[in-house]
Motif scaffolding. Structure first.
Motif, PDB file in Angstrom:
ATOM      1  N   UNK A  76      22.026 -70.072 -28.262  1.00  0.00           N
ATOM      2  CA  UNK A  76      21.674 -69.218 -29.393  1.00  0.00           C
ATOM      3  C   UNK A  76      20.216 -68.778 -29.321  1.00  0.00           C
ATOM      4  N   UNK A  77      19.952 -67.809 -28.433  1.00  0.00           N
ATOM      5  CA  UNK A  77      18.636 -67.182 -28.381  1.00  0.00           C
ATOM      6  C   UNK A  77      18.516 -66.206 -29.551  1.00  0.00           C
ATOM      7  N   UNK A  78      17.310 -65.746 -29.867  1.00  0.00           N
ATOM      8  CA  UNK A  78      17.168 -64.793 -30.983  1.00  0.00           C
ATOM      9  C   UNK A  78      18.053 -63.562 -30.830  1.00  0.00           C
ATOM     10  N   UNK A  88      25.257 -73.422 -28.439  1.00  0.00           N
ATOM     11  CA  UNK A  88      24.216 -74.381 -28.089  1.00  0.00           C
ATOM     12  C   UNK A  88      22.895 -73.928 -28.697  1.00  0.00           C
ATOM     13  N   UNK A  89      22.297 -74.723 -29.573  1.00  0.00           N
ATOM     14  CA  UNK A  89      21.023 -74.316 -30.181  1.00  0.00           C
ATOM     15  C   UNK A  89      19.910 -74.246 -29.149  1.00  0.00           C
ATOM     16  N   UNK A  90      19.145 -73.175 -29.182  1.00  0.00           N
ATOM     17  CA  UNK A  90      18.033 -73.010 -28.250  1.00  0.00           C
ATOM     18  C   UNK A  90      16.849 -73.840 -28.708  1.00  0.00           C
ATOM     19  N   UNK A 123      17.038 -73.268 -35.246  1.00  0.00           N
ATOM     20  CA  UNK A 123      17.083 -73.838 -36.592  1.00  0.00           C
ATOM     21  C   UNK A 123      18.488 -74.113 -37.077  1.00  0.00           C
ATOM     22  N   UNK A 124      18.600 -75.097 -37.962  1.00  0.00           N
ATOM     23  CA  UNK A 124      19.905 -75.509 -38.489  1.00  0.00           C
ATOM     24  C   UNK A 124      20.582 -74.399 -39.277  1.00  0.00           C
ATOM     25  N   UNK A 125      19.801 -73.695 -40.088  1.00  0.00           N
ATOM     26  CA  UNK A 125      20.385 -72.627 -40.906  1.00  0.00           C
ATOM     27  C   UNK A 125      20.979 -71.531 -40.033  1.00  0.00           C
ATOM     28  N   UNK A 126      20.251 -71.139 -38.988  1.00  0.00           N
ATOM     29  CA  UNK A 126      20.735 -70.088 -38.104  1.00  0.00           C
ATOM     30  C   UNK A 126      21.955 -70.564 -37.313  1.00  0.00           C
ATOM     31  N   UNK A 134      29.585 -70.151 -38.470  1.00  0.00           N
ATOM     32  CA  UNK A 134      30.453 -69.520 -39.473  1.00  0.00           C
ATOM     33  C   UNK A 134      30.992 -68.182 -38.979  1.00  0.00           C
ATOM     34  N   UNK A 135      30.150 -67.413 -38.306  1.00  0.00           N
ATOM     35  CA  UNK A 135      30.566 -66.101 -37.810  1.00  0.00           C
ATOM     36  C   UNK A 135      31.525 -66.216 -36.625  1.00  0.00           C
ATOM     37  N   UNK A 136      31.250 -67.143 -35.717  1.00  0.00           N
ATOM     38  CA  UNK A 136      32.045 -67.254 -34.492  1.00  0.00           C
ATOM     39  C   UNK A 136      33.410 -67.875 -34.718  1.00  0.00           C
ATOM     40  N   UNK A 137      33.478 -68.862 -35.605  1.00  0.00           N
ATOM     41  CA  UNK A 137      34.741 -69.580 -35.766  1.00  0.00           C
ATOM     42  C   UNK A 137      35.828 -68.740 -36.438  1.00  0.00           C
ATOM     43  N   UNK A 138      35.484 -67.537 -36.867  1.00  0.00           N
ATOM     44  CA  UNK A 138      36.508 -66.621 -37.381  1.00  0.00           C
ATOM     45  C   UNK A 138      37.402 -66.108 -36.249  1.00  0.00           C
ATOM     46  N   UNK A 139      36.887 -66.191 -35.006  1.00  0.00           N
ATOM     47  CA  UNK A 139      37.607 -65.606 -33.883  1.00  0.00           C
ATOM     48  C   UNK A 139      38.127 -66.628 -32.865  1.00  0.00           C
TER      49      UNK A 139
END
Length: 375
Positions: A183-185, A209-211, A221-224, A230-235
């Motif tokens: 998870x890069x910016x 994988x958190x960067x 960050x945890x929030x990001x 949340x966005x990815x698990x829809x698919x």
């Protein structure tokens, strides 16, 4: 085809990531790309397939079958597919029940899909950091799928296309596919599209994988991370990031990955200027010293053989392999990649380092400072 076991696999379930649950064999030394976030540092040790297999066998003899064997670095397995397939074949021929996997960017999968299918892989992991070439161009510092340098724009276009092709071809071949996304910016802005495309191509499962940045404030960050999840698990189904499953054997020294003698190959071959030191490049060798064990078990010089004359290209090394067909290892100060490859295929490992000949030979036969042959 091996089923994708998400309960017992160290790749998917953090509760199973115990000591040496998953063993990584470092036979891949070439990379296809580098992100602009990677810190430049020396790559880990890269060994030949026989070395890696030998160390794995030694571990299995003293312990038990690992839960998985992986080829995932230090470069990309599919950037050197011959070595990768050779390593997978050695493991699969001796251990039909060990799950095997590789981790790659996706280049070369289509060209090698038939060979990969024969390996009965548990799964293949594809690193996807972008859904579009525009984003890949922002994430990567360089991308080079072949020998020629490419513009980052062209490389990004080829990468995105190759990843779609890789996932689809693997699925057509009946091979499970896992997608890893760091998870890069820039990746965060496209994480929903990455997950959607991964699912569309046929991927079975995904990890985000958190960067970890050098500057903690720049971490994802945890929030990001939670939002991306949340966005990815829809698919697509998500599993925890594979942190902590990289339990490598000790490849930090030549001794750790040494080959061992067998009934058909009991001897050690050595090239040296004066016979005392490992100080000669294999390409310059005119003679080869052959060491073997006496009746009392101590290693001694048995004979000296004429080496094939320089010139002749690959045939020289094929002839060398024939001359040394009773040796399990060849010691030299240095050796080129082509002779290594040819001799390695014949079953003769090539080891290069600087040392006293007697000491090196003694260690290969299982000794140390003791047990040297008295002349």
């Amino acid at each position: 085809m091996k089923s994708m076991d998400t309960v017992n696999s160290p790749c998917f379930n953090p509760d199973t990531r115990g000591a040496l649950s998953k063993i990584h064999l470092p036979v891949a030394g070439i990379s296809f790309a580098k992100t602009k976030y990677e810190v430049s540092q020396p790559k880990g040790k890269v060994v030949m397939p026989e070395y890696a297999f030998n160390l794995l066998e030694n571990f299995i003899k003293s312990s038990s079958l690992p839960k998985m064997v992986s080829i995932s670095g230090p470069g990309d397995p599919m950037a050197d597919p011959v070595k990768t397939i050779k390593t997978l074949s050695l493991v699969r021929e001796s251990h039909s029940d060990i799950p095997l996997c590789i981790t790659t960017l996706g280049f070369n999968i289509e060209d090698w899909i038939d060979e990969l299918k024969k390996m009965d892989l548990s799964h293949v992991t594809i690193f996807m950091e972008a859904a579009t070439a525009a984003t890949a161009e922002k994430v990567y510092a360089w991308i080079r799928p072949g020998r020629k340098n490419l513009s980052i724009t062209k490389g990004a276009e080829l990468l995105v296309a190759a990843q779609e092709s890789a996932v689809r071809k693997l699925k057509e071949a009946g091979i499970k596919v896992k997608v890893n996304t760091i998870l890069y910016p820039e990746t965060f802005e496209e994480i929903e599209a990455i997950a959607e495309k991964a699912a569309e191509y046929g991927a079975d499962i995904m990890s985000i994988i958190p960067w970890k940045a050098e500057d903690e404030e720049a971490d994802c960050g945890t929030e990001r991370l939670n939002k991306a999840t949340e966005l990815a698990e829809k698919f697509i189904e998500l599993v925890p990031a594979p942190q902590g499953c990289e339990n490598d054997l000790d490849f930090s020294s030549e001794k750790a990955a040494m080959p061992t003698p067998s009934a058909s190959r009991p001897n050690v071959a050595v090239v040296s200027y004066g016979g005392m030191e490992l100080d000669l490049h294999l390409g310059h060798a005119t003679k080869v010293m052959i060491y073997g064990k006496r009746e009392d078990g101590l290693p001694c010089l048995k004979e000296v053989r004429e080496a094939p004359k320089p010139g002749g290209g690959e045939k020289r090394w094929e002839d060398m392999a024939s001359i040394l067909d009773d040796c399990f290892v060849l010691l030299a100060a240095a050796a080129g990649e082509k002779p290594r490859e040819i001799l390695d295929r014949s079953g003769l490992a090539v080891m290069t380092f600087q040392s006293e000949v007697e000491g090196a030979v003694d260690v290969l036969f299982g000794g140390g400072k003791k047990g040297k042959c008295k002349k």
